[in-house]
Design a protein around this motif. Structure first.
Motif, PDB file in Angstrom:
ATOM      1  N   ARG A  27       0.823  -1.204   0.000  1.00 46.45           N
ATOM      2  CA  ARG A  27       0.000   0.000   0.000  1.00 46.45           C
ATOM      3  C   ARG A  27       0.866   1.267   0.000  1.00 46.45           C
ATOM      4  N   LEU A  28       2.095   1.129   0.447  1.00 48.44           N
ATOM      5  CA  LEU A  28       3.000   2.281   0.501  1.00 48.44           C
ATOM      6  C   LEU A  28       3.831   2.460  -0.772  1.00 48.44           C
ATOM      7  N   ASP A  29       3.576   1.669  -1.775  1.00 46.08           N
ATOM      8  CA  ASP A  29       4.362   1.780  -3.024  1.00 46.08           C
ATOM      9  C   ASP A  29       4.302   3.187  -3.620  1.00 46.08           C
ATOM     10  N   PRO A  30       3.089   3.805  -3.725  1.00 45.94           N
ATOM     11  CA  PRO A  30       3.084   5.180  -4.265  1.00 45.94           C
ATOM     12  C   PRO A  30       3.898   6.148  -3.401  1.00 45.94           C
ATOM     13  N   VAL A  31       3.768   5.969  -2.069  1.00 44.57           N
ATOM     14  CA  VAL A  31       4.529   6.857  -1.168  1.00 44.57           C
ATOM     15  C   VAL A  31       6.026   6.616  -1.317  1.00 44.57           C
ATOM     16  N   HIS A  32       6.392   5.309  -1.463  1.00 44.41           N
ATOM     17  CA  HIS A  32       7.799   4.955  -1.621  1.00 44.41           C
ATOM     18  C   HIS A  32       8.402   5.574  -2.879  1.00 44.41           C
ATOM     19  N   PHE A  39       7.342   8.151  -4.682  1.00 39.43           N
ATOM     20  CA  PHE A  39       7.380   9.608  -4.659  1.00 39.43           C
ATOM     21  C   PHE A  39       8.464  10.120  -3.701  1.00 39.43           C
ATOM     22  N   THR A  40       8.576   9.492  -2.543  1.00 36.82           N
ATOM     23  CA  THR A  40       9.544   9.966  -1.539  1.00 36.82           C
ATOM     24  C   THR A  40      10.978   9.773  -2.010  1.00 36.82           C
ATOM     25  N   VAL A  41      11.253   8.588  -2.574  1.00 37.13           N
ATOM     26  CA  VAL A  41      12.625   8.312  -3.040  1.00 37.13           C
ATOM     27  C   VAL A  41      13.041   9.301  -4.118  1.00 37.13           C
ATOM     28  N   ASN A  42      12.134   9.621  -5.037  1.00 35.86           N
ATOM     29  CA  ASN A  42      12.473  10.550  -6.118  1.00 35.86           C
ATOM     30  C   ASN A  42      12.558  11.993  -5.623  1.00 35.86           C
ATOM     31  N   SER A  43      11.661  12.377  -4.727  1.00 34.32           N
ATOM     32  CA  SER A  43      11.615  13.769  -4.277  1.00 34.32           C
ATOM     33  C   SER A  43      12.750  14.101  -3.324  1.00 34.32           C
ATOM     34  N   GLY A  47     -10.804   2.541   4.339  1.00 30.89           N
ATOM     35  CA  GLY A  47      -9.455   2.088   4.531  1.00 30.89           C
ATOM     36  C   GLY A  47      -8.681   1.991   3.225  1.00 30.89           C
ATOM     37  N   ILE A  48      -7.367   2.071   3.344  1.00 27.67           N
ATOM     38  CA  ILE A  48      -6.481   2.030   2.171  1.00 27.67           C
ATOM     39  C   ILE A  48      -6.070   0.594   1.943  1.00 27.67           C
ATOM     40  N   THR A  49      -6.310   0.128   0.709  1.00 30.00           N
ATOM     41  CA  THR A  49      -5.917  -1.218   0.318  1.00 30.00           C
ATOM     42  C   THR A  49      -4.904  -1.128  -0.814  1.00 30.00           C
ATOM     43  N   LYS A  50      -4.408  -2.319  -1.170  1.00 31.23           N
ATOM     44  CA  LYS A  50      -3.453  -2.378  -2.272  1.00 31.23           C
ATOM     45  C   LYS A  50      -4.085  -1.899  -3.561  1.00 31.23           C
ATOM     46  N   GLU A  51      -5.406  -2.215  -3.723  1.00 30.90           N
ATOM     47  CA  GLU A  51      -6.063  -1.877  -4.971  1.00 30.90           C
ATOM     48  C   GLU A  51      -6.395  -0.380  -5.072  1.00 30.90           C
ATOM     49  N   ASN A  52      -6.824   0.258  -3.984  1.00 31.49           N
ATOM     50  CA  ASN A  52      -7.262   1.652  -4.096  1.00 31.49           C
ATOM     51  C   ASN A  52      -6.204   2.650  -3.618  1.00 31.49           C
ATOM     52  N   SER A  53      -5.002   2.205  -3.316  1.00 33.00           N
ATOM     53  CA  SER A  53      -4.008   3.117  -2.752  1.00 33.00           C
ATOM     54  C   SER A  53      -3.645   4.255  -3.705  1.00 33.00           C
ATOM     55  N   ARG A  54      -3.518   3.955  -4.937  1.00 26.60           N
ATOM     56  CA  ARG A  54      -3.141   4.999  -5.884  1.00 26.60           C
ATOM     57  C   ARG A  54      -4.304   5.945  -6.149  1.00 26.60           C
ATOM     58  N   LYS A  55      -5.544   5.472  -5.943  1.00 26.05           N
ATOM     59  CA  LYS A  55      -6.716   6.317  -6.168  1.00 26.05           C
ATOM     60  C   LYS A  55      -7.067   7.128  -4.932  1.00 26.05           C
ATOM     61  N   LEU A 101      -5.003   7.981  -2.307  1.00 22.77           N
ATOM     62  CA  LEU A 101      -3.917   8.780  -1.740  1.00 22.77           C
ATOM     63  C   LEU A 101      -3.519   9.895  -2.701  1.00 22.77           C
ATOM     64  N   MET A 102      -3.487  11.106  -2.162  1.00 21.76           N
ATOM     65  CA  MET A 102      -3.011  12.263  -2.929  1.00 21.76           C
ATOM     66  C   MET A 102      -1.677  12.700  -2.296  1.00 21.76           C
ATOM     67  N   ILE A 103      -0.609  12.668  -3.063  1.00 23.59           N
ATOM     68  CA  ILE A 103       0.754  12.941  -2.567  1.00 23.59           C
ATOM     69  C   ILE A 103       1.283  14.193  -3.261  1.00 23.59           C
ATOM     70  N   GLN A 104       1.830  15.093  -2.447  1.00 20.08           N
ATOM     71  CA  GLN A 104       2.386  16.324  -3.003  1.00 20.08           C
ATOM     72  C   GLN A 104       3.566  16.782  -2.159  1.00 20.08           C
ATOM     73  N   GLU A 105       4.501  17.426  -2.855  1.00 21.22           N
ATOM     74  CA  GLU A 105       5.713  17.979  -2.196  1.00 21.22           C
ATOM     75  C   GLU A 105       5.495  19.461  -1.936  1.00 21.22           C
ATOM     76  N   VAL A 106       5.684  19.876  -0.673  1.00 19.84           N
ATOM     77  CA  VAL A 106       5.523  21.284  -0.293  1.00 19.84           C
ATOM     78  C   VAL A 106       6.705  21.680   0.573  1.00 19.84           C
ATOM     79  N   GLN A 107       6.918  22.996   0.679  1.00 22.66           N
ATOM     80  CA  GLN A 107       7.939  23.515   1.591  1.00 22.66           C
ATOM     81  C   GLN A 107       7.433  23.465   3.016  1.00 22.66           C
ATOM     82  N   GLY A 108       8.356  23.481   3.956  1.00 28.53           N
ATOM     83  CA  GLY A 108       7.983  23.327   5.359  1.00 28.53           C
ATOM     84  C   GLY A 108       7.006  24.376   5.830  1.00 28.53           C
ATOM     85  N   GLY A 109       7.142  25.603   5.368  1.00 26.63           N
ATOM     86  CA  GLY A 109       6.274  26.679   5.839  1.00 26.63           C
ATOM     87  C   GLY A 109       4.921  26.702   5.171  1.00 26.63           C
ATOM     88  N   ASP A 110       4.704  25.906   4.095  1.00 21.00           N
ATOM     89  CA  ASP A 110       3.443  25.935   3.336  1.00 21.00           C
ATOM     90  C   ASP A 110       2.574  24.712   3.585  1.00 21.00           C
TER      91      ASP A 110
END
Length: 1138
Positions: free
Chosen positions: A7-12, A14-18, A83-91, A93-102
């Motif tokens: 379920r953490l594959d999208p997070v993995h 995005f985080t590794v690349n960012s 709940g988040i499952t393997k099938e709906n995790s990418r749908k 979860l919304m992942i975005q990179e922001v600065q600490g103050g924003d």
């Protein structure tokens, strides 16, 4: 999560690349137990909507918004509550990179623009159970409100949350517009939600308005004025933000709902509105009035600290303006806070200026510089206290006039910390002053019998002090921090140590005072230790020594009086470089100065140790104590002054009378007078000089009365001095002409002397008191100077002629060339110099005739020329004598000056001969040189008109010169005999050039040797190789012998014989002899090789040997040639190789 959670594959990804995180590091991070709990809570629980991942510097994960993070943050948000499952995790979860103050802005935007619209959409919630979508929407509203509250808190603002029920526009729209009695349950919930919101608003606004800028001071902190300025700026900003929220559409909806519902909280909401408006008015007033003060303080913080004290009045004036202009800030509690913060600011700037702990290190490195800084800080802060007191007094005066309120609060509330800091600075100043004083002990050197011992004691005291101050400087305390009590402990200990050192120093000073035998020594001791004598302990201990000083001063005054009585009548008291009266006056002035020095020494010590009242003495410029001892010293001093003054008055009176008598005698004397041998002199010159010198001293000595004659001479003393100098110069010039004139020159100037003496007789008839003396002296001085100039020029010309003539004795007619051989005859340069100098002599004699004004035919002028002519002839004699002596001395056998002449030994067909020949050519050369020497005397024209012979003719008859000439020829005869013996010795090689080489070679080839004259019938014996070898070696040995002959030989130390031409010719002849034998051997080799070549084709009968018709063996011949250094020709070498 034991295994990998897909379920953490999208997070993995995005985080590794960012964050550019290493995949292995991510796996370790996810596998940590604490992080697994956070991930599971987010993925499985619907209560958490957001997950935050950051790297600062290590990876971290949190369900709450991270604070104080400036790097990138990965924000993971859920778009639904399931709940988040393997099938709906990418749908889901919304992942975005922001600065600490924003982060908070991002969460708010996600809730408003993404999640809430999705939950409000019926299509999205159609499959959910009843009430789930509404509950989820209320949850997201709470999440959004929490995010807005946190964002506002982060910005220092107060956020007023909205009611949860306002998310449904239809619901609250019905609640607003429906006024019927049949209200639904939703209406009740909406009103209840609005009531709760108003209560929360009131609490938030009340809590904010209750905040006060004095809280940091109440908490024991020491804030700066910037804290006060920021407090009111943030208060104004927050109130505007609250007002903006209260005026928003949703806040108006809440107000409309509670007003229509006639809720009891409607009045609460109105009170909130009123409080916000009043607070906003207050904040605007305070901010506007504090802004000029803030700008002034910011300007002051930019100036150099040395200029800070000059800006204190301007700062206090701004505070004064705030007090009288602001409607809300003119309260004692607020002004006290502001003044305390300003005091804290200047304390902070002062501590930063003196650099805290560096103050302690400055005790050893440079206490003077640190002390200057501390004194500057004390002065600056004292200025702050003064301008504060002035402003307080000004407000009190204005309060009495009814203009404004005064500051009726106690000053210690404002100046408590400042006074505490000043007290600490005074303690630091005391330590620095003591250190700076005791550091000067390093340069103390005591004199006297025990001076070295006491100097060592002072040195030990200094070393002990240096150890104490080093320990104090190494302490880690901050002396500029009044709350740091460790400095007080160190300082108390240091004061105890300094007191002990002062006691030890008092012992040294006490003994030093006892050793002082004169008051000046005591004064010098005081001056030497002045830097520590103001210490109270040292002053108290040294006070008794003043009594000894009084006795010492009185004794010195008695000695001064005794010296006066014992020396006043002795001539030794007068100086030989000044008049006796002037010397006596100077002596009495020195005695007075001695007495004044003794009293001044007493005053030096007295001023330092005693607290007294001084007044000016009418008799001497010094101050004294109004006590018994001081009065005794002053009275004794006054007695000596009166005694000396009476003696000075008597000296001045006697001097005046004596000057009158001397001046009268001088004015009656003639200007000049004749002395012995026709010389002139200024009358009474020594007396006149003495009087003029005394008058010069009188001009510097006030109180000497001059009588009429002395006054007359004193008035015109400059003219008299000028006349005396002119007469002295004139007489000196006249006497110089008479003393320098030659006997032969005197007849030439006799007429001028007689005319001059007649004119000078007028000066003998006039006295120093006559009128017009100066013009008369100037007139006669010009005539004497003109006569002196003419005679001096003629005398200089005569000296020039004498110098020229004397210079001939050092002129070298004969010189050595570069190779130390004599050049032929005298040099043309010497001849040219003699001719030029002869013409110069003629010219100078004509110039002198013009100067003397002599007739060319007069007897006196002819004798003058004869005198010069004799000098010229004597000079030429010295020139010729020197040159002939040079020639004779260098021709002596024992001479060591090097070769004088050179000849060469040549080998001609007739035999060995000298070139030039010793008897012929060399003799002629010497005769020519002698003739050239005599020729130099004929180059000068005759000076005398009565003598017509040439100088050369006269000098050739000189016996001395003839004797030198004969000695030179005798030396030539001696060296000629020696040269002949040298040539005869070298004739032992004559057989080499006299024998016929062909005949000798023919005899050798026939008989293997050269036959003697008596050998007539001898058998033929052809030579062998050994015979050839013997002849070649004999010639080689002879060649080596000739080669080692000297290049030259010096005969009798002056004749150099060059043997190189003879040696070279002889070597050439020996080479020709050797060539005969070598060439014969080469011909033999050539003939043998030709025979070998002709019989080379004969076969069968011989065993490898070819018959040869040569008598000499081929191989041995070649070996002999090689041993003799002869190289075979190339064609012969080629035949041998074949």
């Amino acid at each position: 999560m034991v295994d990998k959670d897909e379920r953490l594959d999208p997070v993995h990804s995005f985080t590794v690349n960012s964050l550019r995180c290493d995949p292995d590091r991510w796996r370790e991070f996810v596998s940590e137990e604490e992080n697994q709990v956070i991930f599971n809570s987010f993925l499985n629980t619907p209560d958490y909507s957001h997950l935050f991942i950051c790297q600062d510097p290590e990876l971290s994960v949190s369900l709450d918004v991270p604070k104080h993070v400036t790097t990138k943050v990965i924000c993971v948000s859920k778009t639904g509550r399931e709940g988040i499952t393997k099938e709906n995790s990418r749908k889901m979860l919304m992942i975005q990179e922001v600065q600490g103050g924003d982060i908070l802005s991002f969460i708010t935007s996600v809730c408003e623009q993404v999640i809430c619209p999705l939950l409000s959409n019926p299509v999205t919630s159609s499959s959910w159970a009843v009430g789930v979508a509404e509950e989820a929407l209320r949850f997201m509203e709470r999440q959004k409100n929490e995010a807005l509250v946190m964002k506002a808190q982060t910005d220092g603002l107060t956020f007023l949350p909205h009611p949860d029920a306002l998310h449904n526009d239809d619901l609250h729209g019905n609640a607003v517009n429906d006024d019927t009695e049949g209200r639904t349950v939703s209406d009740v919930k909406l009103r209840h939600s609005c009531d709760l919101t108003i209560i929360e608003w009131a609490e938030l606004v009340s809590e904010f308005l209750q905040q006060d800028s004095s809280q940091p001071l109440l908490d024991g902190l020491r804030p700066l004025p910037s804290k006060e300025f920021n407090f009111w700026k943030n208060r104004l900003k927050n109130l505007k933000f609250i007002q903006q929220q209260l005026m928003s559409s949703r806040a108006q909806q809440v107000a409309s709902i509670v007003q229509r519902a006639d809720s009891v909280y409607w009045s609460v909401l109105r009170d909130v509105y009123r409080d916000v408006q009043e607070g906003l008015k207050e904040a605007e007033d305070v901010t506007v009035n504090l802004t000029p003060l803030q700008e002034k303080l910011e300007e002051v913080q930019q100036v150099e600290y040395q200029q800070l004290g000059d800006n204190m009045a301007a700062v206090m004036e701004e505070i004064h303006l705030v007090w009288i202009r602001s409607e809300f800030y003119c309260k004692p509690c607020r002004v006290v806070v502001l003044l305390q913060e300003i005091c804290n600011l200047f304390i902070h700037m002062s501590r930063r200026f003196v650099r805290g702990q560096e103050v302690m290190h400055g005790l050893v490195s440079d206490p003077g510089l640190v002390l200057d800084d501390v004194r500057l800080v004390i002065w600056t802060l004292q200025t702050l206290r003064e301008v504060y007191s002035q402003c307080r007094t000004q407000l009190e005066d204005q309060n009495q006039d009814g203009v404004t309120h005064s500051w009726d609060f106690p000053s210690h509330l404002v100046l408590f910390h400042l006074d505490k800091f000043l007290t600490r600075l005074h303690s630091i100043q005391e330590v620095l002053c003591v250190s700076l004083q005791l550091f000067q002990l390093d340069h103390v050197i005591l004199s006297g019998v025990s001076g070295r011992m006491w100097t060592e004691v002072v040195r030990d005291i200094y070393e002990a002090f240096l150890g104490h101050v080093t320990i104090l400087s190494d302490s880690n305390c901050d002396p500029t921090d009044p709350d740091d009590q460790s400095f007080e402990l160190h300082m108390d200990e240091f004061q105890v140590q300094v007191s002990d050192l002062e006691r030890r120093l008092v012992c040294v000073l006490s003994r030093a005072f006892k050793d002082c035998c004169v008051s000046s020594s005591a004064a010098q001791l005081v001056h030497m230790f002045r830097f520590v004598l103001d210490r109270p302990l040292i002053q108290d201990q040294l006070r008794p020594h003043l009594i000894i000083l009084v006795e010492m001063v009185l004794l010195e005054l008695d000695q001064t009086e005794l010296l006066f009585y014992s020396q006043k009548q002795k001539p030794e008291t007068s100086s030989r470089f000044s008049p006796i009266p002037a010397a006596r006056l100077c002596w009495t002035q020195q005695l007075r100065q001695r007495a004044e020095d003794a009293v001044t020494s007493y005053r030096t010590v007295q001023d330092l140790y005693l607290d007294s009242v001084f007044h000016d003495s009418p008799c001497v410029a010094f101050r004294y104590l109004d006590s018994g001892e001081s009065q005794l010293v002053v009275q004794r001093f006054q007695q000596i002054v009166d005694l000396l003054q009476g003696f000075r008055d008597q000296v001045r009176s006697d001097w005046s009378s004596q000057l009158e008598s001397d001046c009268g005698f001088i004015l009656e004397q003639p200007l000049i007078q004749h002395k012995e041998q026709g010389m002139l002199g200024v009358t009474c010159s020594h007396k006149l000089e003495a009087v003029l010198r005394e008058l010069r001293y009188v001009s510097r000595e006030p109180g000497v009365e001059l009588h009429p004659l002395a006054t007359r001479l004193f008035t015109c003393r400059n003219d008299i001095t000028q006349i005396y100098l002119s007469l002295n110069h004139m007489v000196s010039c006249y006497n110089q002409v008479l003393s320098d004139v030659l006997q032969v020159e005197r007849p030439l100037i006799q007429d001028q002397l007689q005319d001059l003496n007649q004119t000078l007789s007028e000066l003998q008839r006039n006295t120093w008191g006559c009128e017009g003396v100066q013009q008369l002296v100037e007139q006669h001085r010009d005539r004497v100077l003109m006569f002196h100039s003419t005679a001096s020029e003629a005398r200089a010309n005569m000296d020039t002629m004498t110098h020229i003539i004397q210079g001939w004795a050092e002129l070298h007619l004969l010189q050595h060339s570069g190779d130390s051989l004599l050049e032929g005859g005298a040099t043309e340069q010497s001849y040219r110099q003699i001719r030029e100098e002869g013409q110069q002599l003629l010219k100078l004699t004509q110039v002198n005739r013009s100067l003397y004004g002599a007739d060319a035919s007069s007897e006196s002028w002819i004798r003058y020329l004869d005198h010069i002519d004799e000098q010229v002839q004597d000079g030429l004699f010295q020139l010729l004598f020197t040159s002939l002596s040079f020639l004779s001395d260098n021709m002596k056998p024992q001479s060591s000056s090097g070769a004088l002449l050179a000849i060469r030994l040549q080998l001609q067909e007739t035999g060995s001969v000298f070139e030039p020949s010793v008897d012929g050519g060399l003799s002629d050369l010497l005769k020519n040189i002698i003739a050239d020497i005599y020729t130099a005397a004929s180059l000068l024209p005759r000076i005398s008109v009565s003598r017509h012979d040439n100088y050369q003719v006269s000098l050739q008859q000189s016996p001395d010169l003839c004797a030198l000439e004969q000695e030179v020829m005798r030396h030539l005869q001696q060296v000629s005999e020696e040269a002949e013996r040298l040539r005869a010795g070298l004739d032992r090689y004559s057989y080499l050039w006299q024998s016929d080489r062909r005949e000798v070679m023919q005899e050798f080839l026939t008989y293997s040797r050269q036959l003697g004259p008596e050998e007539l019938d001898v058998d033929e014996t052809p030579p062998t190789l050994k015979d050839f070898q013997k002849e070649i070696e004999s010639l080689h040995s002879l060649s080596r012998e000739v080669t080692h002959l000297d290049d030259g030989i010096t005969l009798h130390s002056w004749l150099q014989v060059d043997l190189r031409p003879f040696r070279d010719a002889l070597l050439s002849i020996i080479h020709d002899w050797r060539y005969l034998y070598v060439q014969y051997l080469l011909d033999s080799v050539k003939h043998s090789l030709q025979q070998v070549t002709q019989h080379g084709d004969d076969d069968d009968d011989d065993d490898g040997e070819s018959p040869s018709s040569s008598r000499l063996p081929l191989t041995d011949t070649i070996v002999l040639l090689e041993a003799a250094g002869v190289q075979l020709p190339e064609h012969l070498s080629a035949q041998l190789q074949c």
